[in-house]
Design a protein around this motif. Structure first.
Motif, mmCIF file in Angstrom:
data_model
loop_
_atom_site.group_PDB
_atom_site.id
_atom_site.type_symbol
_atom_site.label_atom_id
_atom_site.label_comp_id
_atom_site.label_asym_id
_atom_site.label_seq_id
_atom_site.Cartn_x
_atom_site.Cartn_y
_atom_site.Cartn_z
ATOM 1 N N SER A 149 65.357 -53.497 126.054
ATOM 2 C CA SER A 149 64.164 -53.003 125.351
ATOM 3 C C SER A 149 63.169 -52.339 126.249
ATOM 4 C CB SER A 149 63.397 -54.125 124.597
ATOM 5 O OG SER A 149 63.014 -54.944 125.513
ATOM 6 N N THR A 155 69.221 -47.788 127.133
ATOM 7 C CA THR A 155 67.853 -47.442 126.337
ATOM 8 C C THR A 155 67.512 -46.181 126.745
ATOM 9 O OG1 THR A 155 65.644 -48.355 125.682
ATOM 10 C CG2 THR A 155 66.694 -48.674 128.170
ATOM 11 N N GLN A 156 67.088 -45.428 125.866
ATOM 12 C CA GLN A 156 66.521 -43.930 126.130
ATOM 13 C C GLN A 156 65.390 -43.878 126.665
ATOM 14 O OE1 GLN A 156 68.355 -40.738 126.112
ATOM 15 N NE2 GLN A 156 66.699 -40.082 127.038
ATOM 16 N N VAL A 157 64.832 -43.179 127.883
ATOM 17 C CA VAL A 157 63.681 -42.830 128.562
ATOM 18 C C VAL A 157 63.449 -41.404 128.592
ATOM 19 C CG1 VAL A 157 62.259 -43.226 130.368
ATOM 20 C CG2 VAL A 157 63.403 -45.065 129.729
ATOM 21 N N THR A 158 62.325 -40.841 127.874
ATOM 22 C CA THR A 158 62.243 -39.526 127.640
ATOM 23 C C THR A 158 60.676 -39.383 128.401
ATOM 24 O OG1 THR A 158 63.499 -39.151 125.946
ATOM 25 C CG2 THR A 158 62.224 -37.425 126.479
ATOM 26 N N THR A 214 63.977 -38.760 133.031
ATOM 27 C CA THR A 214 64.582 -38.709 131.742
ATOM 28 C C THR A 214 65.810 -39.046 131.893
ATOM 29 O OG1 THR A 214 62.836 -37.227 130.968
ATOM 30 C CG2 THR A 214 64.998 -37.548 129.759
ATOM 31 N N LEU A 239 56.279 -47.522 132.284
ATOM 32 C CA LEU A 239 56.918 -48.158 131.353
ATOM 33 C C LEU A 239 57.451 -49.525 131.917
ATOM 34 C CD1 LEU A 239 60.119 -47.717 131.661
ATOM 35 C CD2 LEU A 239 59.623 -45.572 130.351
ATOM 36 N N GLY A 292 62.420 -48.654 126.167
ATOM 37 C CA GLY A 292 62.395 -47.157 126.416
ATOM 38 C C GLY A 292 61.622 -46.516 125.343
ATOM 39 N N GLY A 293 61.499 -45.246 125.445
ATOM 40 C CA GLY A 293 60.754 -44.483 124.442
ATOM 41 C C GLY A 293 60.202 -43.059 125.192
ATOM 42 N N LEU A 294 59.301 -42.618 124.610
ATOM 43 C CA LEU A 294 58.720 -41.371 124.934
ATOM 44 C C LEU A 294 57.327 -41.618 126.155
ATOM 45 C CD1 LEU A 294 58.515 -38.105 124.974
ATOM 46 C CD2 LEU A 294 57.248 -38.504 123.081
ATOM 47 N N VAL A 295 57.402 -41.225 127.210
ATOM 48 C CA VAL A 295 56.200 -41.298 127.986
ATOM 49 C C VAL A 295 55.810 -39.863 128.633
ATOM 50 C CG1 VAL A 295 55.328 -42.556 130.082
ATOM 51 C CG2 VAL A 295 57.519 -43.487 128.647
#
Length: 117
Positions: free
Chosen positions: A7, A111-114, A92, A18, A9-12
């Protein structure tokens, strides 16, 4: 079969921070390594940080910006975390946690990190 759940991840935004977390469904025993990997677009999966006997070993690209933590006691653990600061678009990626134990290798689902403005 041990399940790993990630858990965080997300847009930063560039320059932001993060923390990624990874927990296991049961405690993993006889661990010989653990860590975080990532796969950036169009590139193979690569190490971000890997915990060895001498402690965490960070990839050059994240040294000074990443911090690894775990609840490891002896050779038993059930969680790993990755704190990353001063993120840039080159960070990313899909991030995966990993446990290596005597009975096999365990991977999170990713988990995607952008990192983008």
């Amino acid at each position: 079969q041990v399940q790993l759940v990630e858990s965080g991840g997300g847009l930063v935004q560039p320059g932001g921070s993060l923390e990624l977390s990874c927990t296991t469904s049961t405690k993993v025993v006889n661990i010989y390594t653990m860590g975080w990997y990532r796969q950036r677009p169009g590139r193979p999966r690569e190490v971000v940080v890997r915990m060895l006997r001498d402690g965490p070993n960070y990839a050059e690209a994240v040294k000074g910006r990443a911090s690894f933590s775990t609840d490891l006691t002896g050779n038993v653990a059930s969680s790993v975390n990755l704190q990353m600061n001063n993120l840039n678009p080159d960070d990313t990626a899909v991030y995966y946690c990993h446990f290596g134990a005597s009975d096999g290798d365990y991977w999170g689902q990713g988990t995607q990190v952008t990192v983008s403005s």
